[in-house]
Design an enzyme around this catalytic site. Sequence first.
Site, short mmCIF file in Angstrom:
data_model
loop_
_atom_site.label_atom_id
_atom_site.label_comp_id
_atom_site.label_asym_id
_atom_site.label_seq_id
_atom_site.Cartn_x
_atom_site.Cartn_y
_atom_site.Cartn_z
CB CYS A 2 -0.87 -0.01 1.39
SG CYS A 2 -1.75 -1.44 1.54
NE ARG A 62 -7.16 -3.13 2.39
CZ ARG A 62 -8.14 -4.08 2.61
NH1 ARG A 62 -9.38 -3.75 2.29
NH2 ARG A 62 -7.89 -5.18 2.84
CB ALA A 64 -7.77 -5.10 -0.82
CG ASN A 87 3.68 -0.19 1.91
OD1 ASN A 87 2.97 -1.19 1.35
ND2 ASN A 87 4.72 0.06 1.63
CD GLU A 89 1.15 -8.44 1.70
OE1 GLU A 89 0.53 -9.20 2.67
OE2 GLU A 89 0.58 -7.61 1.16
CG ASP A 112 -0.89 -9.02 6.34
OD1 ASP A 112 -2.03 -8.54 5.93
OD2 ASP A 112 0.20 -8.52 6.10
CG LEU A 246 7.68 -10.49 -12.30
CD1 LEU A 246 8.51 -9.09 -11.92
CD2 LEU A 246 6.65 -9.90 -13.48
CB SER A 352 10.13 -10.61 -8.22
OG SER A 352 11.43 -10.40 -8.68
N GLY A 353 12.37 -12.90 -8.46
CA GLY A 353 13.55 -13.27 -7.85
C GLY A 353 14.38 -12.47 -7.51
#
Length: 561
Positions: A2, A62, A64, A87, A89, A112, A246, A352-353
């Site tokens: 976010c 946000r 979501a 912002n 996770e 979370d 990706l 992503s890596g």
Amino acid sequence: MCGIFAILSKDSRGILPRTYCGCSQTLRELAYHQSGKQRHRGPDETGIKIIAEHGVALVHERLAVIGVKTGHQPLLSEDGNVALIANAEIYNYLELSDHIAKNRPGYKPKSDCNVIVELYEEYGERLLDHITGMFAFVLYDKNKRRVLVARDPFGIMPLYIGQDLEGNLWISSEMKCMIEYCKSVKNFPPGHFIFGDPTSVNPQPFYMRPWQTEIPNRAADVDELRRRLEDAVRSHLQCDVTFGALLSGGLDSSLIASIATKIMRELDPDYRLRTFSVGMVGSPDFKHARMVADYIGSDHTEVVFTVEECLDGVRDLIYHLESYDIATVRCSLPMFYLARYVKSTGMKMILSGEGADEIFGGYLYFFKAPTYHEFHKEMVTRLDQLHVSDILRANKVTMSKGLELRVPFLDTSFVDYVMSTRPEDKIPGPLNCYSDIQSHRMEKYILRKAFESDYLPPAVLWRQKEQFSDGVGYDLIEALPKFAAKRVTDSEFSNASQRFPINPPKTKEAYYYRCIFDEMFPGDSPALSVEKWAPRLDWGCPEDPSGRAQEAHEKRLKEYC
């Protein structure tokens, strides 16, 4: 992911009104307007909490992804005295929720991020010892008139801090929200926090590990390495919306896509991951990405761009990127184009890596590391600078389109494990402890070895490193300097160090990017927020960051390897 924005009165009393378009603004109007400059980060909704008597404004833009129907922010404590904008996770939130529920029967987090509020009530600032994930947040305790601001250990989430002319504290996910009113704007350092009244503007570290200052001596264990990366990917798959991956065709992104597919097929044997690659016609990445997609059975899309289409986006990119660094801009252009397409498919989250090259020593210039000590020190430096280079690029480019990017290689536990592995197991070239066999001299050998069973086709598992900006097609890297040279005169460039005494540009391409940046982000403090990405010149490396700086990529490989 976010966008967050906060204004906190220096004395917890109030904020002087501002004038906009000739009209006086309330604190709420000011905060809403300034946060609007990063509303692309949160296209789903805007949440605002104003504590007028304390001069506090908290705004949340946000996107979501978890707790879609319940995770509206700002989040409040049960008594309403603690407010949070995040912002973030938080990947271990389910375990933390179980812990909280022991003292609060029936507790179910709205999202979370909700656990941050309850952990604060139990542990105060020590909550940072308990959460795992990528995060940047501002928490305000109304009763105690104190603030807690924190950023994750590697700066995956962007965060800036500033002060206006009255000394009030401003916090934002993007610099563009602050520069109009703040006399100074700085990067909030990764792995740091501030805790106390809003005059507490000196961040303190909370993330400290032995490998940051000492050379580790633990031997590599490829089986344990494989297990830990699989665990990291599994934790990053927590999501209530459609997601994909990706897939550049390089080792790092290919491994993440392969592991994610195996995990998802534990629940659904017919599961097909959506994967995306980007490049020009004839891109080296397309061939290898398609090879991986066929191998893992993904639903794969190739997004093709032209040089002209990328060049069209240079100004918009620099605005979103908030950087003028050549390497960062070059790598961002194809990703900027790709992110828009991925979001148009309905995706909200993408894997992503990013991060593998920093913790495994995967850049080609690491072949020139003279000693184990210098090799490890350089990896620590690269990790410290991620938040102003590759992770800044990855986050801001995808979030410019409202797309969340997750990076399992930068899972905190996984990074700690890999960085605690002795350098002789990771260093590429003849100093590698396995270097009696030629293939063992490759960069990221132990990572490749850990997944050599049935994860990737050998042609990809043992593919030599290329810069992303090269792999998508060499023509773009050749076109950018020519494009810039047409827009910068010799006379202008000769005056570069006088016009830009902070990080003076050394090429017309760099000068052109700097002019655009300076127009959008004037002043010394924005310029100082940018750091240059370049190989180690004292190791004899060329200054140009692109693998296409020579006539061909193969020539660079011979030079390094």
